[in-house]
Enzyme design. Structure first.
Site, PDB file in Angstrom:
ATOM      1  N   TYR A  29      25.978 -58.617 -41.074  1.00 16.71           N
ATOM      2  CA  TYR A  29      25.572 -59.986 -40.744  1.00 16.71           C
ATOM      3  C   TYR A  29      24.072 -60.171 -40.533  1.00 16.71           C
ATOM      4  O   TYR A  29      23.626 -61.290 -40.283  1.00 16.71           O
ATOM      5  CB  TYR A  29      26.325 -60.488 -39.504  1.00 16.71           C
ATOM      6  CG  TYR A  29      26.216 -59.590 -38.278  1.00 16.71           C
ATOM      7  CD1 TYR A  29      25.102 -59.630 -37.443  1.00 16.71           C
ATOM      8  CD2 TYR A  29      27.237 -58.709 -37.947  1.00 16.71           C
ATOM      9  CE1 TYR A  29      25.006 -58.813 -36.337  1.00 16.71           C
ATOM     10  CE2 TYR A  29      27.161 -57.890 -36.834  1.00 16.71           C
ATOM     11  CZ  TYR A  29      26.046 -57.947 -36.025  1.00 16.71           C
ATOM     12  OH  TYR A  29      25.960 -57.130 -34.916  1.00 16.71           O
ATOM     13  N   HIS A  45      26.154 -54.140 -31.714  1.00 13.04           N
ATOM     14  CA  HIS A  45      26.612 -54.711 -30.448  1.00 13.04           C
ATOM     15  C   HIS A  45      27.292 -53.633 -29.608  1.00 13.04           C
ATOM     16  O   HIS A  45      26.987 -53.456 -28.431  1.00 13.04           O
ATOM     17  CB  HIS A  45      27.568 -55.867 -30.724  1.00 13.04           C
ATOM     18  CG  HIS A  45      28.236 -56.403 -29.497  1.00 13.04           C
ATOM     19  ND1 HIS A  45      27.553 -57.088 -28.522  1.00 13.04           N
ATOM     20  CD2 HIS A  45      29.519 -56.333 -29.091  1.00 13.04           C
ATOM     21  CE1 HIS A  45      28.390 -57.425 -27.546  1.00 13.04           C
ATOM     22  NE2 HIS A  45      29.586 -56.981 -27.877  1.00 13.04           N
ATOM     23  N   ARG A  86      18.173 -56.620 -30.106  1.00  5.75           N
ATOM     24  CA  ARG A  86      19.130 -55.512 -30.100  1.00  5.75           C
ATOM     25  C   ARG A  86      18.957 -54.733 -31.397  1.00  5.75           C
ATOM     26  O   ARG A  86      19.396 -55.155 -32.464  1.00  5.75           O
ATOM     27  CB  ARG A  86      20.556 -56.071 -29.996  1.00  5.75           C
ATOM     28  CG  ARG A  86      21.623 -55.045 -29.723  1.00  5.75           C
ATOM     29  CD  ARG A  86      22.995 -55.640 -29.969  1.00  5.75           C
ATOM     30  NE  ARG A  86      23.281 -55.740 -31.395  1.00  5.75           N
ATOM     31  CZ  ARG A  86      23.996 -56.703 -31.959  1.00  5.75           C
ATOM     32  NH1 ARG A  86      24.473 -57.701 -31.243  1.00  5.75           N
ATOM     33  NH2 ARG A  86      24.213 -56.699 -33.269  1.00  5.75           N
TER      34      ARG A  86
END
Length: 399
Positions: A303, A294, A290
């Site tokens: 993160y 998200h 990805r």
């Protein structure tokens, strides 16, 4: 005598033996996990065509692919990415409430989507914009839900493409039940369910695996492992590669390079053929990434490292196929220029349609709840209509 005192009386060598045995078991398990998972790949990141031991079984499933087909797959990926980029921009401009980008996952979705027959049925999550494109769903129809003006925007029966599913993993159960019905009807069509690596940890997915195996349902579970379940990396979700979970339920699993559109097409064709031949379910793990957040409410810089994304950019699915087309002389600059103009036209249409979407009638929320009338829904509609009318009455009284 307390439990603690009973435990204290046990010989120390017993507990030490258990610890040693446990350590040996963990060491053995670690060695098993250290084995490199097999990855089906037909195009290298540089765009070179390959066929190795892991891929030889699947290469015949794309032996019929022509230069025209390859250009078509490339066009699908480019236009899907352009639409996705436009949707992200529209959300940033306040035109959409939220958007889940597919950036980086185009090959997994287009490859698997183009493997489907018209009579196959698709159960997506909320990120399968490329599969929707392959099923003929107008891209602008995908945006109504994210703008908050409808609950989906398309008729699932017209394209055999179910409405987007927000509840994580639940669509795998829906797909399994539908596939069981297909089998009872005696049809030779297949069902495919899309979900992510994070959803694979949901109980619904395990239940779907169980039922599909027991009933030999003609369903393909297509897991797009994009490495992150929001902010949770895959290695914190599972101790084995995801595709290996299938063996515990009694059906095969395959890991495919999710950035290789040709390999995704081949593996999905193979899995669908198994389903149609009455051989039951298959788990396909598309190993991809990805590239973006998200959703637009997420900040991946919190993160994950920039170096990680940079490494995956070298495996970009669109660049990979473009390199292959150029190396084979299957496309020229005129083709790419025409496609760029087409993508700009698509982006403009998406902007215009979204901004012109009318707000729905407030009471329309009560429509299509049930196929036929329902007394409770009728009562709720009447109560809500009276509630809305009270504001109008108050306004008129104030004048």
């Amino acid at each position: 005598m307390t439990v603690e005192s009973t435990a204290a009386r046990k010989p120390r060598r017993s507990s030490g033996t258990k610890r040693a045995a446990g350590a040996a078991a963990r060491k053995g398990a670690g060695a098993a996990q250290a084995a490199e998972p097999q990855l089906v790949q037909l195009l290298t990141p540089e765009g070179d065509r390959i066929e190795d031991a892991a891929s030889s079984e699947f290469a015949p499933y794309v032996a019929d692919i022509t230069a025209d087909d390859l250009r078509g797959l490339y066009r699908d990926m480019v236009l899907t990415r352009r639409f996705d980029a436009e949707a992200t921009a529209l959300q940033r401009q306040g035109e959409l409430g939220l958007w889940a980008s597919l950036l980086g996952q185009e090959a997994a979705q287009i490859g698997s989507g183009r493997a489907l027959r018209d009579d196959d049925y698709v159960f997506p999550t909320y990120r399968e914009h490329g599969v929707a494109w392959c099923r003929g769903v107008d891209p602008t129809n995908l945006l109504g839900m994210f703008r908050g003006v409808n609950h989906g925007g398309w008729d699932p029966t017209s394209n055999n493409f179910h409405l987007y599913t927000i509840v994580i993993g639940s669509q795998t159960l829906h797909a399994t039940g539908y596939a069981m019905g297909v089998a009872k009807d005696g049809a030779d069509s297949a069902v495919i369910a899309y979900f992510g690596d994070g959803a694979s940890s949901q109980g619904d997915v395990s239940e779907a695996f169980t039922f599909s195996a027991v009933y030999n349902a003609p369903v393909v579970f297509f897991c797009q492992n994009n490495q992150w379940a929001i902010s949770e990396p895959t290695e914190r979700q599972t101790r084995v590669p995801l595709y290996q979970r299938a063996s515990g339920f009694g059906f095969p699993g395959v890991r495919v390079d999710g950035n290789d559109v040709l390999a995704c097409l081949a593996v999905t064709r193979w899995a669908l053929e198994r389903a149609r031949n009455g051989e039951g379910p298959t788990l396909v793990e598309a190993f991809t990434y990805r590239m973006g957040a998200h959703t637009t409410s997420d900040d991946p810089t919190k993160y994950r490292r920039d170096e990680e994304r940079a490494a995956w950019e070298d495996r970009d699915p669109i660049k990979r196929l473009k390199a292959h087309l150029l190396a084979d002389g299957a496309a020229d600059e005129a083709f790419f220029e025409e496609l760029e103009a087409e993508s700009e036209t698509l982006g403009k249409r998406v902007r215009e349609v979204v901004r012109a979407m009318p707000d729905p009638d407030t009471l329309s929320i009560f429509e299509n709840v049930y196929a036929d009338g329902h007394a409770l829904v009728d009562e709720e509609r009447a109560q809500f209509a009276a509630y809305l009318a009270s504001f109008e009455d108050s306004h008129e009284g104030g004048n």
